[in-house]
Scaffold this motif. Sequence first.
Motif, PDB file in Angstrom:
ATOM      1  N   VAL A   1       0.903  -0.801  -0.110  1.00 56.79           N
ATOM      2  CA  VAL A   1      -0.066  -0.191  -0.091  1.00 56.79           C
ATOM      3  C   VAL A   1       1.213   0.866   0.079  1.00 56.79           C
ATOM      4  O   VAL A   1       1.526   1.415   0.839  1.00 56.79           O
ATOM      5  CB  VAL A   1      -0.988   0.060   1.112  1.00 56.79           C
ATOM      6  N   LEU A   2       0.666   1.961  -0.754  1.00 54.88           N
ATOM      7  CA  LEU A   2       1.373   3.800  -0.752  1.00 54.88           C
ATOM      8  C   LEU A   2       0.013   4.907  -0.382  1.00 54.88           C
ATOM      9  O   LEU A   2      -0.061   4.627  -0.823  1.00 54.88           O
ATOM     10  CB  LEU A   2       2.082   3.723  -2.738  1.00 54.88           C
ATOM     11  N   VAL A   3       0.770   5.476   0.417  1.00 54.15           N
ATOM     12  CA  VAL A   3       0.272   6.965   0.708  1.00 54.15           C
ATOM     13  C   VAL A   3       0.699   7.548   0.708  1.00 54.15           C
ATOM     14  O   VAL A   3       2.390   7.862   1.239  1.00 54.15           O
ATOM     15  CB  VAL A   3       0.622   6.953   2.212  1.00 54.15           C
ATOM     16  N   ILE A   4       0.057   8.645  -0.486  1.00 57.59           N
ATOM     17  CA  ILE A   4       1.185   9.922  -1.634  1.00 57.59           C
ATOM     18  C   ILE A   4       0.432  10.430  -0.744  1.00 57.59           C
ATOM     19  O   ILE A   4      -0.803  10.699  -0.256  1.00 57.59           O
ATOM     20  CB  ILE A   4      -0.020   9.783  -2.878  1.00 57.59           C
ATOM     21  N   TYR A   5       1.726  11.804  -0.122  1.00 54.08           N
ATOM     22  CA  TYR A   5       0.518  12.946  -0.179  1.00 54.08           C
ATOM     23  C   TYR A   5       1.118  14.269   0.161  1.00 54.08           C
ATOM     24  O   TYR A   5       2.621  14.364  -0.489  1.00 54.08           O
ATOM     25  CB  TYR A   5       0.719  12.901   1.849  1.00 54.08           C
TER      26      TYR A   5
ATOM     27  N   LEU B   1      -3.496   5.190  -1.085  1.00 60.75           N
ATOM     28  CA  LEU B   1      -4.005   6.582  -0.217  1.00 60.75           C
ATOM     29  C   LEU B   1      -3.683   8.213  -0.906  1.00 60.75           C
ATOM     30  O   LEU B   1      -2.216   8.265  -0.757  1.00 60.75           O
ATOM     31  CB  LEU B   1      -3.815   5.947   1.030  1.00 60.75           C
ATOM     32  N   LEU B   2      -4.424   8.609  -1.887  1.00 61.17           N
ATOM     33  CA  LEU B   2      -3.703   9.780  -2.097  1.00 61.17           C
ATOM     34  C   LEU B   2      -3.971  11.122  -1.464  1.00 61.17           C
ATOM     35  O   LEU B   2      -5.345  11.587  -1.744  1.00 61.17           O
ATOM     36  CB  LEU B   2      -4.044   9.572  -3.925  1.00 61.17           C
ATOM     37  N   HIS B   3      -3.030  11.181  -0.519  1.00 57.74           N
ATOM     38  CA  HIS B   3      -3.798  12.945  -0.434  1.00 57.74           C
ATOM     39  C   HIS B   3      -3.771  13.626  -0.995  1.00 57.74           C
ATOM     40  O   HIS B   3      -2.814  14.142  -0.648  1.00 57.74           O
ATOM     41  CB  HIS B   3      -3.936  12.649   1.346  1.00 57.74           C
ATOM     42  N   TYR B   4      -4.785  15.028  -0.692  1.00 58.59           N
ATOM     43  CA  TYR B   4      -4.434  16.273  -1.057  1.00 58.59           C
ATOM     44  C   TYR B   4      -5.021  17.201  -0.891  1.00 58.59           C
ATOM     45  O   TYR B   4      -6.108  17.245  -0.785  1.00 58.59           O
ATOM     46  CB  TYR B   4      -4.851  16.047  -3.215  1.00 58.59           C
TER      47      TYR B   4
ATOM     48  N   TYR C   1      -7.225  26.895  -4.858  1.00 61.27           N
ATOM     49  CA  TYR C   1      -8.236  27.378  -5.877  1.00 61.27           C
ATOM     50  C   TYR C   1      -8.676  26.611  -6.554  1.00 61.27           C
ATOM     51  O   TYR C   1      -8.918  27.007  -8.094  1.00 61.27           O
ATOM     52  CB  TYR C   1      -7.195  28.315  -7.381  1.00 61.27           C
ATOM     53  N   LEU C   2      -9.554  25.513  -5.700  1.00 65.39           N
ATOM     54  CA  LEU C   2     -10.278  24.973  -6.338  1.00 65.39           C
ATOM     55  C   LEU C   2     -10.654  24.285  -7.271  1.00 65.39           C
ATOM     56  O   LEU C   2     -10.996  23.481  -8.009  1.00 65.39           O
ATOM     57  CB  LEU C   2     -11.685  25.812  -6.847  1.00 65.39           C
ATOM     58  N   THR C   3      -9.017  23.614  -7.109  1.00 69.49           N
ATOM     59  CA  THR C   3      -8.620  22.752  -8.116  1.00 69.49           C
ATOM     60  C   THR C   3      -7.010  21.850  -7.560  1.00 69.49           C
ATOM     61  O   THR C   3      -7.067  22.545  -6.232  1.00 69.49           O
ATOM     62  CB  THR C   3      -7.730  23.709  -9.122  1.00 69.49           C
ATOM     63  N   PRO C   4      -6.807  20.725  -7.689  1.00 70.18           N
ATOM     64  CA  PRO C   4      -6.565  19.547  -7.162  1.00 70.18           C
ATOM     65  C   PRO C   4      -4.971  20.852  -6.511  1.00 70.18           C
ATOM     66  O   PRO C   4      -4.674  21.387  -7.781  1.00 70.18           O
ATOM     67  CB  PRO C   4      -6.103  18.370  -7.199  1.00 70.18           C
ATOM     68  N   SER C   5      -4.278  20.709  -5.679  1.00 72.25           N
ATOM     69  CA  SER C   5      -3.007  21.547  -5.460  1.00 72.25           C
ATOM     70  C   SER C   5      -2.103  21.474  -6.607  1.00 72.25           C
ATOM     71  O   SER C   5      -1.467  20.819  -7.300  1.00 72.25           O
ATOM     72  CB  SER C   5      -2.153  21.704  -4.129  1.00 72.25           C
ATOM     73  N   ILE C   6      -1.369  22.450  -7.208  1.00 76.80           N
ATOM     74  CA  ILE C   6       0.253  22.340  -7.941  1.00 76.80           C
ATOM     75  C   ILE C   6       1.184  21.189  -7.583  1.00 76.80           C
ATOM     76  O   ILE C   6       0.537  20.402  -8.590  1.00 76.80           O
ATOM     77  CB  ILE C   6       0.419  23.409  -7.969  1.00 76.80           C
TER      78      ILE C   6
ATOM     79  N   ILE D   1      -7.881  11.090  -0.841  1.00 76.20           N
ATOM     80  CA  ILE D   1      -8.166  11.484   1.505  1.00 76.20           C
ATOM     81  C   ILE D   1      -8.152  13.170   0.148  1.00 76.20           C
ATOM     82  O   ILE D   1      -6.914  14.094   0.490  1.00 76.20           O
ATOM     83  CB  ILE D   1      -7.684  11.318   1.657  1.00 76.20           C
ATOM     84  N   ASN D   2      -9.028  13.847   0.918  1.00 81.28           N
ATOM     85  CA  ASN D   2      -8.762  15.588   0.613  1.00 81.28           C
ATOM     86  C   ASN D   2      -8.486  16.571   2.094  1.00 81.28           C
ATOM     87  O   ASN D   2      -9.994  16.038   3.435  1.00 81.28           O
ATOM     88  CB  ASN D   2     -10.259  16.123   0.008  1.00 81.28           C
ATOM     89  N   GLY D   3      -7.657  17.062   2.386  1.00 80.58           N
ATOM     90  CA  GLY D   3      -8.085  18.124   3.885  1.00 80.58           C
ATOM     91  C   GLY D   3      -7.985  19.673   3.892  1.00 80.58           C
ATOM     92  O   GLY D   3      -6.649  19.690   3.180  1.00 80.58           O
ATOM     93  N   SER D   4      -8.995  20.217   3.422  1.00 75.50           N
ATOM     94  CA  SER D   4      -9.083  21.408   2.507  1.00 75.50           C
ATOM     95  C   SER D   4      -9.769  22.665   3.543  1.00 75.50           C
ATOM     96  O   SER D   4     -10.008  22.092   4.551  1.00 75.50           O
ATOM     97  CB  SER D   4      -9.581  21.192   1.291  1.00 75.50           C
ATOM     98  N   ARG D   5     -10.194  23.860   3.021  1.00 76.51           N
ATOM     99  CA  ARG D   5     -10.694  24.524   3.840  1.00 76.51           C
ATOM    100  C   ARG D   5     -12.454  23.605   4.643  1.00 76.51           C
ATOM    101  O   ARG D   5     -13.179  23.096   4.893  1.00 76.51           O
ATOM    102  CB  ARG D   5     -10.729  25.857   3.602  1.00 76.51           C
ATOM    103  N   ASN D   6     -13.258  23.931   2.970  1.00 74.20           N
ATOM    104  CA  ASN D   6     -14.414  23.041   2.830  1.00 74.20           C
ATOM    105  C   ASN D   6     -14.690  23.632   1.567  1.00 74.20           C
ATOM    106  O   ASN D   6     -16.067  22.590   1.218  1.00 74.20           O
ATOM    107  CB  ASN D   6     -15.123  23.561   3.367  1.00 74.20           C
TER     108      ASN D   6
END
Length: 300
Positions: free
Chosen positions: A4-8, A85-88, A92-97, A120-125
């Motif tokens: 299992v690969l955890v990317i962040y 497991l892809l954490h991003y 600006y309403l887009t996956p970060s650069i 897995i998304n960790g953003s404002r809302n």
Amino acid sequence: MKNVLVIYYSQSGQLESIARNIAKPFLNSEEINVVFHEIQLEKPFPFPWNKTTFFDAFPESFLQIPTALKPVSEEILNTKFDLVLLHYQVWYLTPSIPMNSFLKSADGKNILNNTPVITINGSRNMWIMAQEKVKVLLKEANAKLVGNVALVDRVGNLISVITIVNWMFSGVKKRYLGFFPLPGVSDKDIQESDKFGEIMLSEFKQNKLEDLQPKLAEIGAVKISPYLVTVDKTANKIFNKWSNFIHKNQKNRKLLLKLFYVYLFLAIWVISPIVYILHVISYPFKIKTIKKETQYYQGV
Ligand SMILES: Cc1cc2nc3c(=O)[nH]c(=O)nc-3n(C[C@H](O)[C@H](O)[C@H](O)COP(=O)(O)O)c2cc1C
């Protein structure tokens, strides 16, 4: 032994602690080899941000223009992963650069090819339309999206604008002016996020990842606010115009970014409350559409 690969990627460490909590059940399982990969940029973005650097990231974030990344380790490139497991986070309403660059890179596509992925998304809302963009990139990488968790700041939309901006511009997760709530995803939500990991692990072990998302949704992995969906969609249309205009007028970039800042300020503090009132008034007439939309965005 399964891999299992955890990317962040994380500037403040918030998304990294989410990644480590979600991975806990996998780390406790003897039949699973867990590898972490932190996305690193050749030219890192500043943290904390200031007004200039923060707005300067807008056009390329929104237009999804990738930047150079440090290479992925040979160990990772030579392993076939059974789950990613892809954490991003959203910029600006887009996956970060950094995440957009990873998903578009040759290494990223290699890793994701023919592999089940849980985002897995960790953003404002405001992450809904960013997730739609991630879906497109995952498809292009021939990955199979099997689950999604969205961890957000649960305080009111406008309060979180104030607290997150203060956090991003100070680099410190503290109560702004002593009385605002703490910015970002709450410590409690971060600590408890291993419950999502438990379900992921259980479905993974039973080879039933296709049944995962409804189970995640059942325990609150994706809460949809129809109002924020409306704002996200509308703002995407307007950001599209601004980002193209600024990107094509590099000579006037500084001035245009200042104008964009004024626009964004008015959009948040004047337009979004009006949209909210209109949303509340029109709500009874849109219940069916909203139900359908909510179901769609809670799925994968
Ligand atoms: C330049 C920038 C733009 C952002 N735009 C959004 C956004 O559109 N929607 C959102 O929900 N959060 C947005 N955020 C907040 C991030 O998604 C994230 O919560 C925050 O940067 C903390 O992530 P970290 O783990 O990298 O420290 C933005 C943050 C930055 C720095």
